[in-house]
Design a protein around this motif. Structure first.
Motif, mmCIF file in Angstrom:
data_model
loop_
_atom_site.group_PDB
_atom_site.id
_atom_site.type_symbol
_atom_site.label_atom_id
_atom_site.label_comp_id
_atom_site.label_asym_id
_atom_site.label_seq_id
_atom_site.Cartn_x
_atom_site.Cartn_y
_atom_site.Cartn_z
ATOM 1 N N ILE A 77 45.656 34.214 37.639
ATOM 2 C CA ILE A 77 44.724 34.405 36.528
ATOM 3 C C ILE A 77 43.438 35.049 37.029
ATOM 4 O O ILE A 77 42.885 35.950 36.392
ATOM 5 C CB ILE A 77 44.454 33.080 35.794
ATOM 6 N N PHE A 78 42.962 34.604 38.181
ATOM 7 C CA PHE A 78 41.757 35.196 38.762
ATOM 8 C C PHE A 78 41.980 36.690 39.013
ATOM 9 O O PHE A 78 41.122 37.524 38.712
ATOM 10 C CB PHE A 78 41.397 34.467 40.065
ATOM 11 N N ALA A 79 43.144 37.041 39.544
ATOM 12 C CA ALA A 79 43.461 38.453 39.783
ATOM 13 C C ALA A 79 43.547 39.227 38.473
ATOM 14 O O ALA A 79 43.110 40.381 38.400
ATOM 15 C CB ALA A 79 44.768 38.576 40.565
ATOM 16 N N ASP A 80 44.106 38.604 37.439
ATOM 17 C CA ASP A 80 44.188 39.267 36.135
ATOM 18 C C ASP A 80 42.805 39.586 35.585
ATOM 19 O O ASP A 80 42.627 40.543 34.846
ATOM 20 C CB ASP A 80 44.955 38.404 35.132
ATOM 21 N N LEU A 81 41.831 38.777 35.959
ATOM 22 C CA LEU A 81 40.462 38.995 35.488
ATOM 23 C C LEU A 81 39.689 39.981 36.360
ATOM 24 O O LEU A 81 38.915 40.791 35.854
ATOM 25 C CB LEU A 81 39.695 37.668 35.481
ATOM 26 N N PHE A 82 39.857 39.905 37.670
ATOM 27 C CA PHE A 82 38.937 40.585 38.570
ATOM 28 C C PHE A 82 39.560 41.605 39.526
ATOM 29 O O PHE A 82 38.839 42.163 40.357
ATOM 30 C CB PHE A 82 38.161 39.546 39.386
ATOM 31 N N SER A 83 40.851 41.864 39.443
ATOM 32 C CA SER A 83 41.458 42.853 40.344
ATOM 33 C C SER A 83 40.797 44.207 40.165
ATOM 34 O O SER A 83 40.454 44.608 39.052
ATOM 35 C CB SER A 83 42.951 43.008 40.054
ATOM 36 N N ILE A 84 40.635 44.900 41.276
ATOM 37 C CA ILE A 84 40.052 46.234 41.255
ATOM 38 C C ILE A 84 41.149 47.207 41.676
ATOM 39 O O ILE A 84 41.817 46.986 42.696
ATOM 40 C CB ILE A 84 38.858 46.317 42.222
ATOM 41 N N PRO A 85 41.350 48.255 40.906
ATOM 42 C CA PRO A 85 42.389 49.213 41.297
ATOM 43 C C PRO A 85 42.037 49.892 42.618
ATOM 44 O O PRO A 85 40.870 50.163 42.892
ATOM 45 C CB PRO A 85 42.413 50.220 40.152
ATOM 46 N N THR A 86 43.037 50.110 43.427
ATOM 47 C CA THR A 86 42.844 50.809 44.695
ATOM 48 C C THR A 86 43.439 52.205 44.564
ATOM 49 O O THR A 86 44.247 52.469 43.674
ATOM 50 C CB THR A 86 43.543 50.070 45.843
ATOM 51 N N SER A 87 43.064 53.093 45.452
ATOM 52 C CA SER A 87 43.623 54.449 45.390
ATOM 53 C C SER A 87 45.131 54.418 45.628
ATOM 54 O O SER A 87 45.886 55.139 44.997
ATOM 55 C CB SER A 87 42.937 55.364 46.384
#
Length: 123
Positions: A77-87
């Motif tokens: 859930i934390f990743a669903d909220l705060f993941s940042i796309p990488t190249s």
């Protein structure tokens, strides 16, 4: 997966034992992990499936405290909220919607509510 949840709920809704609740919970967590990213950055299109899954998971956790021990769910859930796309992720996605999964207000509120419920009364 959804058919299994409905089947468990319809068999005997008043007689849900801990095993059945655990089975429904596991099914929902698995389903949540397989959903595609639907929401886009500049759109108001809400991922109603994810929002309602988060709400059901939050309700299950609030009434079945032993489910709060799932650290992997907190991380997801934390990743669903705060993941940042990488190249590298953007190249792999090739046109697919990029993280985070929860971009709309309703989805972020559902995810935060689920995180709060998972943290409530935990040492």
């Amino acid at each position: 997966a959804v058919d299994r949840v409905v089947e468990l709920a319809c068999v005997d809704p008043d007689g849900f034992g801990e095993g059945e609740v655990d089975a429904v919970f596991e099914t929902l967590v698995t389903l949540m992990g397989t959903l595609p990213i639907v929401e886009t950055r500049h759109s108001e299109q809400e991922d109603r499936v994810l929002i309602n899954l988060l709400r059901v998971l939050s309700t299950l956790v609030s009434t079945n405290g032993h489910l709060k021990l799932r650290a992997d769910l907190v991380r997801r859930i934390f990743a669903d909220l705060f993941s940042i796309p990488t190249s590298a992720g953007a190249e792999a996605a090739a046109g697919a919607n990029l993280p985070p999964r929860c971009k709309t207000r309703a989805c972020r509120e559902a995810a935060l509510s689920a995180l709060l419920e998972l943290a409530r009364d935990c040492p």
